[in-house]
Design a protein around this motif. Structure first.
Motif, mmCIF file in Angstrom:
data_model
loop_
_atom_site.group_PDB
_atom_site.id
_atom_site.type_symbol
_atom_site.label_atom_id
_atom_site.label_comp_id
_atom_site.label_asym_id
_atom_site.label_seq_id
_atom_site.Cartn_x
_atom_site.Cartn_y
_atom_site.Cartn_z
ATOM 1 N N PRO A 22 8.509 -6.641 -5.534
ATOM 2 C CA PRO A 22 9.867 -7.450 -5.312
ATOM 3 C C PRO A 22 10.878 -7.309 -4.456
ATOM 4 O O PRO A 22 11.496 -8.647 -3.653
ATOM 5 C CB PRO A 22 10.224 -6.284 -6.595
ATOM 6 C CG PRO A 22 8.628 -6.272 -7.516
ATOM 7 C CD PRO A 22 7.634 -5.917 -6.284
ATOM 8 N N LEU A 23 10.723 -5.505 -3.731
ATOM 9 C CA LEU A 23 10.847 -5.671 -2.585
ATOM 10 C C LEU A 23 11.036 -6.835 -1.372
ATOM 11 O O LEU A 23 11.791 -7.319 -0.783
ATOM 12 C CB LEU A 23 10.563 -4.767 -2.026
ATOM 13 C CG LEU A 23 11.748 -3.986 -1.479
ATOM 14 C CD1 LEU A 23 13.122 -3.697 -1.998
ATOM 15 C CD2 LEU A 23 11.199 -2.177 -0.388
ATOM 16 N N PHE A 24 10.115 -7.497 -1.179
ATOM 17 C CA PHE A 24 9.500 -8.320 -0.525
ATOM 18 C C PHE A 24 10.313 -9.552 -0.794
ATOM 19 O O PHE A 24 11.108 -9.714 -0.018
ATOM 20 C CB PHE A 24 8.185 -8.700 0.235
ATOM 21 C CG PHE A 24 7.829 -9.815 1.007
ATOM 22 C CD1 PHE A 24 7.965 -10.051 2.348
ATOM 23 C CD2 PHE A 24 7.767 -10.820 0.198
ATOM 24 C CE1 PHE A 24 8.026 -10.853 3.283
ATOM 25 C CE2 PHE A 24 8.030 -12.586 1.078
ATOM 26 C CZ PHE A 24 7.602 -12.096 2.412
ATOM 27 N N ALA A 25 10.119 -9.877 -1.630
ATOM 28 C CA ALA A 25 10.675 -11.161 -2.543
ATOM 29 C C ALA A 25 11.965 -10.914 -2.229
ATOM 30 O O ALA A 25 12.848 -11.900 -1.661
ATOM 31 C CB ALA A 25 10.744 -11.120 -4.265
ATOM 32 N N VAL A 31 3.438 -16.043 2.128
ATOM 33 C CA VAL A 31 4.831 -15.217 1.239
ATOM 34 C C VAL A 31 4.651 -15.666 -0.129
ATOM 35 O O VAL A 31 5.318 -14.379 -0.624
ATOM 36 C CB VAL A 31 5.662 -16.043 1.665
ATOM 37 C CG1 VAL A 31 7.507 -15.914 0.907
ATOM 38 C CG2 VAL A 31 6.606 -16.082 3.588
ATOM 39 N N THR A 32 3.932 -16.175 -0.653
ATOM 40 C CA THR A 32 3.791 -16.471 -2.067
ATOM 41 C C THR A 32 3.212 -15.252 -3.026
ATOM 42 O O THR A 32 3.492 -14.417 -3.887
ATOM 43 C CB THR A 32 3.465 -17.938 -2.729
ATOM 44 O OG1 THR A 32 4.303 -18.949 -2.025
ATOM 45 C CG2 THR A 32 3.053 -17.543 -4.405
ATOM 46 N N ASP A 84 0.970 -1.080 0.445
ATOM 47 C CA ASP A 84 0.078 -0.324 0.034
ATOM 48 C C ASP A 84 1.393 1.619 -0.043
ATOM 49 O O ASP A 84 1.262 1.591 1.148
ATOM 50 C CB ASP A 84 -1.035 -0.308 1.753
ATOM 51 C CG ASP A 84 -1.875 0.840 0.915
ATOM 52 O OD1 ASP A 84 -1.461 2.467 0.809
ATOM 53 O OD2 ASP A 84 -3.438 0.859 1.620
ATOM 54 N N SER A 85 1.035 1.907 -0.949
ATOM 55 C CA SER A 85 2.153 2.877 -0.986
ATOM 56 C C SER A 85 1.420 4.182 0.058
ATOM 57 O O SER A 85 2.316 5.207 -0.141
ATOM 58 C CB SER A 85 1.220 4.064 -2.558
ATOM 59 O OG SER A 85 -0.159 4.219 -2.157
ATOM 60 N N ARG A 86 0.060 4.310 0.739
ATOM 61 C CA ARG A 86 0.222 5.019 2.437
ATOM 62 C C ARG A 86 0.828 4.747 3.437
ATOM 63 O O ARG A 86 1.394 5.944 3.835
ATOM 64 C CB ARG A 86 -1.943 4.679 2.514
ATOM 65 C CG ARG A 86 -2.222 5.589 1.346
ATOM 66 C CD ARG A 86 -3.866 5.058 2.273
ATOM 67 N NE ARG A 86 -4.086 4.106 1.808
ATOM 68 C CZ ARG A 86 -5.430 3.428 2.270
ATOM 69 N NH1 ARG A 86 -6.161 4.070 2.470
ATOM 70 N NH2 ARG A 86 -5.311 2.214 1.682
ATOM 71 N N ALA A 87 2.013 3.397 2.956
ATOM 72 C CA ALA A 87 2.856 2.697 3.689
ATOM 73 C C ALA A 87 3.741 4.325 4.075
ATOM 74 O O ALA A 87 4.255 4.989 4.794
ATOM 75 C CB ALA A 87 2.533 2.128 4.496
ATOM 76 N N ALA A 94 4.950 -12.039 -5.047
ATOM 77 C CA ALA A 94 4.308 -11.655 -6.640
ATOM 78 C C ALA A 94 3.708 -10.362 -6.401
ATOM 79 O O ALA A 94 3.480 -9.602 -7.791
ATOM 80 C CB ALA A 94 3.144 -12.783 -6.437
ATOM 81 N N ARG A 95 3.634 -9.203 -5.480
ATOM 82 C CA ARG A 95 2.927 -8.641 -5.718
ATOM 83 C C ARG A 95 3.915 -7.175 -4.698
ATOM 84 O O ARG A 95 4.248 -5.853 -5.339
ATOM 85 C CB ARG A 95 2.239 -8.007 -4.267
ATOM 86 C CG ARG A 95 0.885 -9.052 -4.729
ATOM 87 C CD ARG A 95 -0.290 -8.683 -2.977
ATOM 88 N NE ARG A 95 -0.701 -7.747 -3.605
ATOM 89 C CZ ARG A 95 -1.723 -6.685 -2.896
ATOM 90 N NH1 ARG A 95 -2.288 -7.835 -1.541
ATOM 91 N NH2 ARG A 95 -1.858 -5.880 -2.640
#
Length: 262
Positions: free
Chosen positions: A206-209, A198-199, A160-163, A203-204
């Motif tokens: 890239p930074l998390f990945a 996690v999957t 969420d960009s608001r974060a 997918a949503r």
């Protein structure tokens, strides 16, 4: 070798269908409990698999199987924890099973309500909000309008960009949240629910990945966070309290210590 798991399941299955006699019919016959076929069908597993559990030929059922068996056999919290301990060397996998979801939410809601007006919320091992007071919800723009099951702070931070507009140290906070996800689930990183979560985030985001593949591990601790508000940037300290028996943590935000204009 004693078949403790099988004997426990068999005893609970036998008791599951029993009911005390009516006060006006002390001689009323009791039922004979549940049959293996009934337990298996209600738990969503095969009769053969359940039979192997009772006979000691299968000693490592998954969390999902134990969850289903505990529900079908109507196990109280301590018995549920015992069931998990009989399964194998994972003493913490029963976290979050001590109370049913409704009672747990009720307990946690009472706690976060008691600390108002300080923002507070309780998160589970996947960062789902189990409970939050109004001030805690306000820290995450849009959360108050979401259904309780859709309030996940890690998903919010990563998607969420608001974060990034709210939290000045967004990257540090988000990276720490990813590291905590691994730490909070260290006892069973193959858990299906964790894998699905996690999957989704891989997918949503890239930074998390990237961060997840880096095997970051760190539990959330107290820190000072700068938050953008309509009146400027406010520095707030938060404390994290762990409730290990329930697999939860509570974050309590202390009154703002300083502010500056945007």
């Amino acid at each position: 070798m004693p078949n403790e798991l099988g004997e426990f399941l068999r005893a609970r299955r036998t008791d599951a269908g029993l009911a005390p006699p009516h006060h006006d019919d002390a001689n009323r016959r009791r039922s004979t409990g549940l049959r293996r076929e009934e337990v298996a069908a209600a738990s969503g597993i095969s009769v053969d698999y359940y039979t192997r559990l009772e006979q000691g030929r299968e000693a490592h059922p998954s969390d999902s199987v134990l969850n289903a068996l505990a529900r079908v056999l109507c196990l109280p919290p301590d018995a549920c924890e015992h069931l998990y301990r009989l399964r194998g060397p994972h003493p913490l996998t029963a976290r979050g099973q001590r109370d049913d979801a409704g009672l747990l939410r009720e307990r946690m809601t009472a706690i976060v309500t008691a600390v108002r007006p300080n923002p507070a919320y309780v998160l589970d091992r996947l960062s789902n909000m189990v409970a939050a007071n109004a001030e805690g919800l306000d820290l995450y723009s849009g959360f108050a309008d979401r259904e309780p099951q859709d309030r996940n702070t890690l998903r919010y931070l990563m998607t969420d960009s608001r974060a990034q507009q709210i939290f000045v140290e967004w990257e540090e906070i988000a990276r720490g949240a990813v590291a905590h996800l691994r730490a909070a689930n260290a006892d069973d990183l193959q858990d299906p629910e964790l894998h699905t979560f996690v999957t989704e985030l891989q997918a949503r985001s890239p930074l998390f990945a990237e961060w997840w593949s880096g095997h970051l591990v760190e539990r959330r601790r107290t820190s000072i966070t700068h938050i953008r508000t309509g009146k400027g940037i406010v520095a707030r300290r938060h404390e994290v309290f762990y409730l290990p028996e329930d697999g939860l943590r509570m974050t309590l935000w202390i009154t703002g210590t300083s502010s500056e204009s945007l």
